[in-house]
Design an enzyme around this catalytic site. Structure first.
Site, PDB file in Angstrom:
ATOM      1  CE  LYS A  38      28.819  20.914  38.258  1.00  0.00           C
ATOM      2  NZ  LYS A  38      29.088  19.518  37.988  1.00  0.00           N
TER       3      LYS A  38
HETATM    4  O1  LIG Z   1      25.824  21.703  43.024  1.00  0.00           O
HETATM    5  C1  LIG Z   1      26.188  20.439  42.774  1.00  0.00           C
HETATM    6  C2  LIG Z   1      26.347  20.119  41.143  1.00  0.00           C
HETATM    7  C3  LIG Z   1      26.866  18.949  40.597  1.00  0.00           C
HETATM    8  N1  LIG Z   1      27.093  18.241  41.389  1.00  0.00           N
HETATM    9  C4  LIG Z   1      27.741  16.876  40.937  1.00  0.00           C
HETATM   10  O2  LIG Z   1      26.532  15.916  41.325  1.00  0.00           O
HETATM   11  C5  LIG Z   1      27.043  14.852  41.939  1.00  0.00           C
HETATM   12  C6  LIG Z   1      26.999  14.391  43.040  1.00  0.00           C
HETATM   13  O3  LIG Z   1      27.635  13.142  43.516  1.00  0.00           O
HETATM   14  P1  LIG Z   1      27.256  12.326  45.069  1.00  0.00           P
HETATM   15  O4  LIG Z   1      28.329  11.340  44.938  1.00  0.00           O
HETATM   16  O5  LIG Z   1      25.953  11.866  44.947  1.00  0.00           O
HETATM   17  O6  LIG Z   1      27.663  13.314  46.003  1.00  0.00           O
HETATM   18  C7  LIG Z   1      28.504  14.755  41.376  1.00  0.00           C
HETATM   19  O7  LIG Z   1      28.964  14.461  40.114  1.00  0.00           O
HETATM   20  C8  LIG Z   1      28.972  16.476  41.554  1.00  0.00           C
HETATM   21  O8  LIG Z   1      29.909  16.704  40.629  1.00  0.00           O
HETATM   22  C9  LIG Z   1      27.080  18.315  42.930  1.00  0.00           C
HETATM   23  O9  LIG Z   1      27.324  17.508  43.821  1.00  0.00           O
HETATM   24  N2  LIG Z   1      26.456  19.591  43.513  1.00  0.00           N
END
Ligand SMILES: O=c1ccn([C@@H]2O[C@H](COP(=O)(O)O)[C@@H](O)[C@H]2O)c(=O)[nH]1
Length: 269
Positions: free
Chosen positions: A96
């Site tokens: 990001k």
């Molecule tokens: O809008 C967003 C952008 C980034 N993320 C990132 O994706 C993963 C989600 O992890 P889970 O464990 O499957 O929930 C994580 O790295 C977030 O920082 C997001 O969730 N939403």
């Protein structure tokens, strides 16, 4: 990697699954803590067990930066391991980034040249000159936040600026930037009902979709409203897959979870 190569891999594996490598030393199996590099040992086992079921891996850099130099080393080893052993896999540095132009160029070099990721996530808030430096890299992809999966997405992204929601302006405006064909967008799985509107603006762009699994996003709804002619979706799950077990069978259990998602995806292809 080109978009065509990514689509070919999706068709071959019948999967558009992206596995998030968000490694937390408090959550990985205790026996791995004896390894010289527990983070890399964990990632290697997860990758070897799941690479046939997914088309992309997404380490979120926060989980590496939190461990300082050692963590960055583990990230480097992970991306080198992927590029050497599974070069067909699409890699995403979820970092990001985004800053004034010359700084963005250095961020882009760090992730595209030094670490050789296929893509990096960026924030759109600083506008065109903060994102275009990333877009200048051939066969590399810049994945810009559009409508995020968290509750805070409603603070700014869905607010109207003039007569249009801000996330729509972000999508529409970015289409006119130089090398915009290198853009993909982040849209949260928890925002499935917005996909129809988003597809009106970016009908063919790839969307990286986090939020399935631990955040409660619904894969079927995302597919129903988000799939495009060239598939156009990379659906991410991190904790829901990699922490399926914290015993010695962790990689096997992760593969079982990945297989469940892959089979749901296959039904849509
Ligand atoms: O809008 C967003 C952008 C980034 N993320 C990132 O994706 C993963 C989600 O992890 P889970 O464990 O499957 O929930 C994580 O790295 C977030 O920082 C997001 O969730 N939403």
């Amino acid at each position: 990697m080109t978009t065509q190569e990514l689509v070919a891999q999706i068709r071959k594996k019948k999967s558009f699954l992206c596995i998030g490598l968000d490694v937390d030393l408090d959550k990985i199996p205790a026996h791995l803590l004896k390894e010289e590099d527990p983070i890399f040992a964990f990632n290697k086992a997860i990758i070897d067990a799941t690479q046939h079921l997914c088309v992309a891996y997404k380490p979120n850099t926060a989980f590496y930066e939190a461990y300082g130099l050692k963590g960055w080393k583990s990230l480097e080893k992970t991306i080198y391991y992927l590029n050497e052993n599974y070069p067909e896999i699409f890699t995403i540095a979820d970092a990001k980034r985004g800053d004034i132009g010359n700084t963005s160029t250095m961020y882009a070099k760090a992730f595209f040249e030094d670490l050789a990721f296929d893509s990096v996530t960026v924030a759109p808030y600083m506008g065109k000159d903060s994102v275009e430096p990333f877009l200048a890299f051939e066969n590399k992809h810049t994945i810009m936040l559009a409508l995020t999966s968290n509750e805070g997405a409603f603070d700014f992204q869905t607010k109207k600026v003039g007569n249009r929601e801000f996330y729509k302006t972000v999508l529409e405006t970015s289409k006119n930037w130089k090398n915009s064909t290198n853009l993909m967008y982040v849209v949260g799985a928890t925002k499935a009902t917005y996909f129809t509107e988003i597809r009106k603006i970016v009908p063919n762009s790839f969307l990286l979709v986090p939020g399935v699994g631990a955040q409660g996003g619904n894969l079927k709804d995302v597919c129903k409203y988000g799939l495009s002619e060239n598939v156009g979706l990379l659906i991410n799950s991190s904790r829901g897959i990699i922490y399926a077990s914290n015993e010695v069978d962790f990689a096997e259990k992760a593969a079982e979870k990945a297989k469940e998602l892959q089979q749901e995806m296959e039904a849509f292809l």
